[in-house]
Design a protein around this motif. Structure first.
Motif, PDB file in Angstrom:
ATOM      1  N   ALA A   4      40.855  37.271  32.783  1.00  0.00           N
ATOM      2  CA  ALA A   4      41.140  37.461  34.212  1.00  0.00           C
ATOM      3  C   ALA A   4      42.649  37.582  34.427  1.00  0.00           C
ATOM      4  O   ALA A   4      43.430  36.836  33.831  1.00  0.00           O
ATOM      5  CB  ALA A   4      40.595  36.286  35.016  1.00  0.00           C
ATOM      6  N   HIS A   5      43.022  38.538  35.270  1.00  0.00           N
ATOM      7  CA  HIS A   5      44.430  38.745  35.622  1.00  0.00           C
ATOM      8  C   HIS A   5      44.611  38.531  37.122  1.00  0.00           C
ATOM      9  O   HIS A   5      44.085  39.273  37.940  1.00  0.00           O
ATOM     10  CB  HIS A   5      44.866  40.181  35.243  1.00  0.00           C
ATOM     11  CG  HIS A   5      46.235  40.545  35.741  1.00  0.00           C
ATOM     12  ND1 HIS A   5      46.604  41.839  36.031  1.00  0.00           N
ATOM     13  CD2 HIS A   5      47.332  39.785  36.004  1.00  0.00           C
ATOM     14  CE1 HIS A   5      47.862  41.863  36.447  1.00  0.00           C
ATOM     15  NE2 HIS A   5      48.317  40.621  36.450  1.00  0.00           N
ATOM     16  N   LEU A   6      45.374  37.483  37.446  1.00  0.00           N
ATOM     17  CA  LEU A   6      45.743  37.163  38.826  1.00  0.00           C
ATOM     18  C   LEU A   6      47.263  37.249  38.941  1.00  0.00           C
ATOM     19  O   LEU A   6      47.977  37.281  37.935  1.00  0.00           O
ATOM     20  CB  LEU A   6      45.349  35.727  39.177  1.00  0.00           C
ATOM     21  CG  LEU A   6      43.918  35.320  39.454  1.00  0.00           C
ATOM     22  CD1 LEU A   6      42.989  35.630  38.295  1.00  0.00           C
ATOM     23  CD2 LEU A   6      43.865  33.834  39.787  1.00  0.00           C
ATOM     24  N   ALA A  34      37.671  29.019  42.818  1.00  0.00           N
ATOM     25  CA  ALA A  34      36.222  28.818  43.003  1.00  0.00           C
ATOM     26  C   ALA A  34      35.460  30.067  42.590  1.00  0.00           C
ATOM     27  O   ALA A  34      34.371  29.984  41.990  1.00  0.00           O
ATOM     28  CB  ALA A  34      35.932  28.461  44.458  1.00  0.00           C
ATOM     29  N   ASP A  35      36.018  31.228  42.871  1.00  0.00           N
ATOM     30  CA  ASP A  35      35.354  32.468  42.486  1.00  0.00           C
ATOM     31  C   ASP A  35      35.310  32.621  40.966  1.00  0.00           C
ATOM     32  O   ASP A  35      34.295  33.059  40.409  1.00  0.00           O
ATOM     33  CB  ASP A  35      36.069  33.668  43.121  1.00  0.00           C
ATOM     34  CG  ASP A  35      35.265  34.944  42.945  1.00  0.00           C
ATOM     35  OD1 ASP A  35      34.283  35.136  43.692  1.00  0.00           O
ATOM     36  OD2 ASP A  35      35.591  35.728  42.029  1.00  0.00           O
ATOM     37  N   LEU A  36      36.409  32.273  40.312  1.00  0.00           N
ATOM     38  CA  LEU A  36      36.425  32.332  38.840  1.00  0.00           C
ATOM     39  C   LEU A  36      35.335  31.424  38.257  1.00  0.00           C
ATOM     40  O   LEU A  36      34.669  31.775  37.280  1.00  0.00           O
ATOM     41  CB  LEU A  36      37.796  31.911  38.310  1.00  0.00           C
ATOM     42  CG  LEU A  36      38.919  32.937  38.474  1.00  0.00           C
ATOM     43  CD1 LEU A  36      40.288  32.263  38.384  1.00  0.00           C
ATOM     44  CD2 LEU A  36      38.810  34.029  37.403  1.00  0.00           C
ATOM     45  N   PRO A  40      29.395  34.956  36.530  1.00  0.00           N
ATOM     46  CA  PRO A  40      28.249  34.747  35.639  1.00  0.00           C
ATOM     47  C   PRO A  40      28.644  34.525  34.188  1.00  0.00           C
ATOM     48  O   PRO A  40      27.886  33.930  33.415  1.00  0.00           O
ATOM     49  CB  PRO A  40      27.436  36.042  35.799  1.00  0.00           C
ATOM     50  CG  PRO A  40      28.377  37.031  36.371  1.00  0.00           C
ATOM     51  CD  PRO A  40      29.368  36.263  37.185  1.00  0.00           C
ATOM     52  N   GLN A  41      29.829  35.008  33.820  1.00  0.00           N
ATOM     53  CA  GLN A  41      30.366  34.736  32.477  1.00  0.00           C
ATOM     54  C   GLN A  41      31.781  34.216  32.648  1.00  0.00           C
ATOM     55  O   GLN A  41      32.615  34.871  33.282  1.00  0.00           O
ATOM     56  CB  GLN A  41      30.371  36.013  31.637  1.00  0.00           C
ATOM     57  CG  GLN A  41      30.954  35.812  30.244  1.00  0.00           C
ATOM     58  CD  GLN A  41      31.004  37.124  29.448  1.00  0.00           C
ATOM     59  OE1 GLN A  41      30.293  38.076  29.758  1.00  0.00           O
ATOM     60  NE2 GLN A  41      31.846  37.171  28.431  1.00  0.00           N
ATOM     61  N   LEU A 239      39.305  41.824  36.047  1.00  0.00           N
ATOM     62  CA  LEU A 239      38.638  41.264  34.872  1.00  0.00           C
ATOM     63  C   LEU A 239      38.677  42.300  33.759  1.00  0.00           C
ATOM     64  O   LEU A 239      38.122  43.399  33.902  1.00  0.00           O
ATOM     65  CB  LEU A 239      37.187  40.896  35.199  1.00  0.00           C
ATOM     66  CG  LEU A 239      36.991  39.683  36.101  1.00  0.00           C
ATOM     67  CD1 LEU A 239      35.539  39.600  36.570  1.00  0.00           C
ATOM     68  CD2 LEU A 239      37.392  38.397  35.381  1.00  0.00           C
ATOM     69  N   HIS A 240      39.325  41.947  32.655  1.00  0.00           N
ATOM     70  CA  HIS A 240      39.404  42.839  31.494  1.00  0.00           C
ATOM     71  C   HIS A 240      38.289  42.446  30.532  1.00  0.00           C
ATOM     72  O   HIS A 240      38.293  41.337  29.992  1.00  0.00           O
ATOM     73  CB  HIS A 240      40.759  42.697  30.797  1.00  0.00           C
ATOM     74  CG  HIS A 240      41.904  43.203  31.613  1.00  0.00           C
ATOM     75  ND1 HIS A 240      42.647  44.301  31.253  1.00  0.00           N
ATOM     76  CD2 HIS A 240      42.424  42.770  32.790  1.00  0.00           C
ATOM     77  CE1 HIS A 240      43.584  44.520  32.164  1.00  0.00           C
ATOM     78  NE2 HIS A 240      43.476  43.603  33.102  1.00  0.00           N
ATOM     79  N   HIS A 241      37.355  43.356  30.347  1.00  0.00           N
ATOM     80  CA  HIS A 241      36.212  43.087  29.480  1.00  0.00           C
ATOM     81  C   HIS A 241      36.323  43.927  28.216  1.00  0.00           C
ATOM     82  O   HIS A 241      36.368  45.160  28.287  1.00  0.00           O
ATOM     83  CB  HIS A 241      34.903  43.426  30.207  1.00  0.00           C
ATOM     84  CG  HIS A 241      33.692  43.262  29.359  1.00  0.00           C
ATOM     85  ND1 HIS A 241      32.699  44.213  29.256  1.00  0.00           N
ATOM     86  CD2 HIS A 241      33.323  42.239  28.537  1.00  0.00           C
ATOM     87  CE1 HIS A 241      31.769  43.797  28.419  1.00  0.00           C
ATOM     88  NE2 HIS A 241      32.114  42.611  27.978  1.00  0.00           N
ATOM     89  N   ARG A 242      36.381  43.250  27.079  1.00  0.00           N
ATOM     90  CA  ARG A 242      36.388  43.975  25.804  1.00  0.00           C
ATOM     91  C   ARG A 242      34.950  44.133  25.341  1.00  0.00           C
ATOM     92  O   ARG A 242      34.233  43.160  25.121  1.00  0.00           O
ATOM     93  CB  ARG A 242      37.202  43.233  24.741  1.00  0.00           C
ATOM     94  CG  ARG A 242      37.435  44.097  23.507  1.00  0.00           C
ATOM     95  CD  ARG A 242      38.308  43.382  22.499  1.00  0.00           C
ATOM     96  NE  ARG A 242      38.751  44.296  21.460  1.00  0.00           N
ATOM     97  CZ  ARG A 242      38.727  44.005  20.162  1.00  0.00           C
ATOM     98  NH1 ARG A 242      38.292  42.838  19.759  1.00  0.00           N
ATOM     99  NH2 ARG A 242      39.148  44.887  19.275  1.00  0.00           N
ATOM    100  N   ARG A 243      34.563  45.398  25.208  1.00  0.00           N
ATOM    101  CA  ARG A 243      33.173  45.703  24.861  1.00  0.00           C
ATOM    102  C   ARG A 243      32.960  45.621  23.352  1.00  0.00           C
ATOM    103  O   ARG A 243      33.902  45.474  22.577  1.00  0.00           O
ATOM    104  CB  ARG A 243      32.827  47.109  25.359  1.00  0.00           C
ATOM    105  CG  ARG A 243      33.191  47.343  26.822  1.00  0.00           C
ATOM    106  CD  ARG A 243      33.153  48.825  27.123  1.00  0.00           C
ATOM    107  NE  ARG A 243      33.540  49.154  28.482  1.00  0.00           N
ATOM    108  CZ  ARG A 243      34.469  50.060  28.785  1.00  0.00           C
ATOM    109  NH1 ARG A 243      35.132  50.700  27.830  1.00  0.00           N
ATOM    110  NH2 ARG A 243      34.746  50.331  30.033  1.00  0.00           N
TER     111      ARG A 243
END
Ligand code: FE2
Length: 265
Positions: A4-6, A34-36, A40-41, A239-243
């Motif tokens: 996550a990048h904030l 709270a959102d973080l 779901p993951q 959100l950076h998701h590495r597939r």
């Protein structure tokens, strides 16, 4: 891998020092936390690209720590122009492996992601700079790192599309930083803040991005020379998701924030 990048939380224990910062900025940062926690993951790490505190007092950072405390994953921060090195180091010294005594750059590894945090703070100034020592350090680290690299830097070294912002972005060290990144063959991800408007870009051959701010956001200022108007538009972090194939998707995660209402401008 999920990262996550904030950016630009501008948390203040007292009245904010920065005029546009909403008075309830700490509560807005808590909403993001709270959102973080509700994702779901769970992200493997949370990266915050500067202006974590608004005034930079010890009390500000104590509140920052309280607000971030519910996060079970590692949290990494780099300083912005509103941060203060001494109190910030004291707040994060136990969790961030700072590489030098006088600046807050660091290197860390989490879930296979290689993190390189840079310190572009010039005390008392809005614009930023990278000194030779840090760039030497970065060159040495880039020569040996492997795998996905996230490079954290508050002041964007790339054009923002608005002359007002470009004048207060990274003003020293950018040319050498560009040369270092252009020479780095493996794609890396340059994460910035400062502009209070979330957008993606590309610079020196790599992905680049600015995180938004839950404390206040600017509207569009395309090709302008003045500070853009404030915006009540939706807030989102990245959100950076590495597939599985090693590629990345960057997903915006929107957080509902109440309007600024009749808060200070
Ligand atoms: Fe900021």
């Amino acid at each position: 891998m999920l990262i996550a990048h904030l950016s630009d939380l501008h948390i203040s224990a007292g009245a904010p020092e920065t005029a546009p910062v909403r008075l309830d900025a700490p509560q807005m940062a808590a909403r993001v936390v709270a959102d973080l926690l509700a994702l779901p993951q769970a992200p493997d790490a949370v990266l915050i690209t500067g202006d974590v505190a608004d005034g930079g007092s010890d009390a500000d950072y104590a509140l920052v720590r309280d607000i971030l405390a519910p996060l079970p994953m590692p949290v990494f921060v780099v300083p912005g122009n509103h941060d203060k090195r001494g109190p910030m180091r004291a707040a994060f010294d136990s969790t961030i492996p700072y590489a030098a005594p006088d600046t807050l750059h660091f290197e860390a590894e989490v879930a296979g992601a290689h993190l390189l945090g840079l310190d572009s703070l010039i005390p008392g100034r809005v614009e930023g700079a990278l000194d030779t020592a840090q760039l030497d350090w970065l060159e040495a680290r880039l020569a040996v790192v492997q795998g996905p690299v996230f490079l954290l830097l508050h002041h964007p070294p790339f054009p923002t599309g608005n002359a007002h912002w470009d004048a207060s972005a990274l003003r020293q060290g950018g040319a050498r930083l560009a040369a270092l990144l252009e020479a780095h063959r493996t794609p890396l991800r340059l994460l910035c803040g400062h502009v209070h408007q979330a957008f993606h870009s590309q610079w020196a051959g790599h992905y680049a991005a600015v995180g938004g701010s839950p404390a206040f956001q600017y509207g569009f200022g395309f090709d302008g020379t003045e500070e853009p108007p404030l915006s009540d538009g939706p807030y989102a972090y990245w959100l950076h998701h590495r597939r599985a194939d090693g590629s990345f998707g960057v997903h915006p995660r929107q957080v509902s924030l109440p309007p600024r209402g009749d808060l200070a401008p």
